[in-house]
Write a protein that holds these residues in place. Sequence first.
Motif, short mmCIF file in Angstrom:
data_model
loop_
_atom_site.label_atom_id
_atom_site.label_comp_id
_atom_site.label_asym_id
_atom_site.label_seq_id
_atom_site.Cartn_x
_atom_site.Cartn_y
_atom_site.Cartn_z
N UNK A 1 0.67 -1.09 0.08
CA UNK A 1 -0.05 0.00 -0.03
C UNK A 1 0.69 1.29 0.10
N UNK A 2 0.20 2.40 -0.73
CA UNK A 2 0.96 3.64 -0.54
C UNK A 2 -0.12 4.39 -0.16
N UNK A 3 0.00 5.15 0.94
CA UNK A 3 -1.11 5.96 1.48
C UNK A 3 -0.93 7.18 1.67
N UNK A 4 -1.79 8.30 1.27
CA UNK A 4 -1.86 9.67 1.26
C UNK A 4 -2.87 10.10 2.39
N UNK A 5 -2.35 10.72 3.51
CA UNK A 5 -3.06 11.18 4.42
C UNK A 5 -3.66 12.62 4.29
N UNK A 6 -4.69 13.05 4.86
CA UNK A 6 -5.08 14.53 4.73
C UNK A 6 -4.03 15.59 4.89
N UNK A 7 -4.16 16.62 4.36
CA UNK A 7 -3.39 17.70 4.78
C UNK A 7 -3.78 18.43 5.99
N UNK A 8 -5.00 18.38 6.46
CA UNK A 8 -5.43 18.90 7.52
C UNK A 8 -5.05 18.14 9.04
N UNK A 9 -4.95 17.13 8.81
CA UNK A 9 -4.81 15.99 10.27
C UNK A 9 -3.74 14.65 9.78
N UNK A 10 -2.66 15.25 9.44
CA UNK A 10 -1.60 14.27 9.02
C UNK A 10 -0.72 13.62 10.14
N UNK A 11 -0.64 14.38 11.32
CA UNK A 11 0.32 14.09 12.36
C UNK A 11 0.04 12.92 12.93
N UNK A 12 -1.20 12.67 13.14
CA UNK A 12 -1.70 11.14 13.96
C UNK A 12 -1.31 10.22 13.01
N UNK A 13 -1.36 10.25 11.64
CA UNK A 13 -0.97 9.09 10.68
C UNK A 13 0.43 9.14 10.55
#
Length: 471
Positions: free
Chosen positions: A166-178
């Motif tokens: 998998x290649x995952x893109x998190x949101x720009x607004x809440x990426x720190x938890x990811x």
Amino acid sequence: MHARNELYIDGAWVTPAEHARVIEVVNPATEQVIGHVPHGTAADVDRAVTAARRAWDPDVDLVERRRRVDSIIEATKRHLPAIAALITAEMGAPIRIAESVQTKVPLAVAKGILEVLDQPEKTERISNSVILREPYGVVGAITPWNYPLYQVIAKLVPAVAAGCTIVLKPSNEAPLSVFAFFDALHEADLPPGVVNLVSGPGRVVGEAIAGHPDVDFVSFTGSTGAGARVAEVAGAAVSKVALELGGKSANVILADADLTAAVKVGVSNAFLNGGQTCMAWTRMLVPADRYGEALDIAAAAAAKFTVGDPTDPSTRLGPSATASQFETVRGFIDRALAAGARPVTGGSERVLSPGYYLAPTILADVDPMSEIAQEEVFGPVLVVIPHTGDDDAVRIANCTPYGLSGAVWAGSDERAVSVAKRIRTGQLDINGGAYNPRAPFGGYKKSGFGRELGPYGYEEFLQIKSLQMPT
């Protein structure tokens, strides 16, 4: 300051192609920058996809796949308190919600996938054919900000369980938890390249993932408009797509239901996570002859949603997650009031400063076909609409473009189920039935297609092959 300067590719934290560019993360309760993540590029995506393709082993066996999932779960457990605190800081979820719904529910989702792997693998036959299920290959996942850990786990864990990479893109607004979750994955015993993380703008990183010729399956959660674009880009590459999109779910309360219970649960559902939940019951349909009574019960329930600092355990309603979302919600409320809606509670005024705070808002006298009753607001806004009976309630419930979730309340489960069968939506709670992290979740109509969670979510990551055997 939570400064994340590297991407996770091929089993290591690596410097991005344009290492000087970052995306800032703002705390919605303080309006202050609290960290940043890399501004990834198409080159970073290509590097991650190459690693994922190299790591993909279509013959990885069940024992190894189960070991990988178990390792992910055990590593994640150790990081949950830190992840919860980051979710509160970056998107404003009250800490009690962050420590329960935002983190413990995702863990339950992961355990549900592990249970799927604990079931004996069956050989399926149709006449002289043997049916095989094989992993899709490289998965591209794009996730939103409202439930940052949940949405990632709902895609990543079943992908790994199925034998995909998998290649995952998190949101720009809440990426720190990811990023913190990927710290946990780095501790898990996974082969390099199985999981990869590239942050960046949707129009750059998201489109590079969706359109990459070596990505076999794209799983997206977010707005209907963005999902349509992902489907368009992935379609050009002839990749499989699963979309979990918006909702405008109806809480249908029938004449013989327990009105007090149905309204109270409905208000809590609508305002959970600040109303920033795709499956929130944002339309409450009540019997016309009990309309005033229902509004009184709803107003009393809304009054218990204490607005305030999300780090305070007594807070039930934190800020909108971003400045833009705050303004979007205010705009919806103002236009609804201008169109004749009656405010029962709340409104569009900022109630605390600094921070993107709105009061829990209930609107009455709303036309079922008006904007506020048709469009996903994604904020603490509930509309209450009267109906004249079962047929009218079903008509109103089905009159939006969406079909993601909902509820039906009646004097008996049998009656509620008979009405639920007529509502075109992917999931409904019957008389307060509890959320099940192992049940299939997904939408009808413009709420998308494909299913997540449990065995159905797992099967999304498998292709079907038939072998015609000699008789």
